[in-house]
Design an enzyme around this catalytic site. Sequence first.
Site, short mmCIF file in Angstrom:
data_model
loop_
_atom_site.label_atom_id
_atom_site.label_comp_id
_atom_site.label_asym_id
_atom_site.label_seq_id
_atom_site.Cartn_x
_atom_site.Cartn_y
_atom_site.Cartn_z
N SER A 141 6.91 80.14 37.73
CA SER A 141 7.35 79.74 39.07
C SER A 141 7.01 80.89 40.02
CB SER A 141 8.87 79.52 39.05
OG SER A 141 9.40 79.45 40.36
N TYR A 154 17.50 81.48 36.52
CA TYR A 154 16.15 80.93 36.64
C TYR A 154 15.13 82.04 36.90
CZ TYR A 154 12.57 77.55 38.21
OH TYR A 154 11.43 76.79 38.36
#
Length: 259
Positions: A141, A154
């Site tokens: 990401s 995350y």
Amino acid sequence: MKLEDKVCLVTGAASGIGKAIAERYAAEGARVAIADLHGDSAQRAADAIRAAGGKAMAVAMDVTSEDQVNEGVARVVEAWNTVDVLVSNAGIQIVNPVESFSYADWKKMLAIHLDGAFLTSRAVLPHMYAQGSGSIVLMGSVHSKEASPLKSAYVTAKHGLLGLSRAIAKEGGKKGVRTNVICPGFVRTPLVDKQIPEQAKELNITEEDVVKRVMLGQTVDGEFTTVDDIAEVALFFASFPTNALTGQSLVASHGWFME
């Protein structure tokens, strides 16, 4: 076709980015194993690929379960003899400030993103080593490079994928196996849609502001990255012919993060 008869295992492939990657690989001639926590959804995705003329099978898999990962990979190998490409894509999102982030949610996030990537990579590597070739693509990401509020687990997990990819690249290079990390910006999937009201509540702003300011405010054009954008990057890495790019990551974020 760029992936003619290659055996490609994609996790979290019943929907969203994983499904788009699986469909793109199938269109390039690959035999695609759709691995997903939800076996029925995986079967529907595989059926759709076959109905369009592609080759696909469904594998029910919880990527945090060592047994399920090993059994799932064994099923793919039994059906198609090997695994040429792994895309470790399965993931979820939980948002909370650090002080109220439960330890159970922290462990769940790291288990799905990091343990899942490790377990699936470990399961396919012996088959790749045996044939002297293979490509592992981990779904990172922009948060592999950059932090955002409310996403401590995350961000930590996605940063960790860079290290895992580089370690596999160092170990696997002489055995013909390369690894890469795709780092998308915000892609409009159910995972992102779920975050919009959650972040609006935590940040005390409107959902419109979450999209315009938080998600897309740093892009060059105010646009979401698409699942098709990421599928093209996944095809590029899977089909790249040499080790020249192994261990590298690529950001696809409409300019949100540049390096």
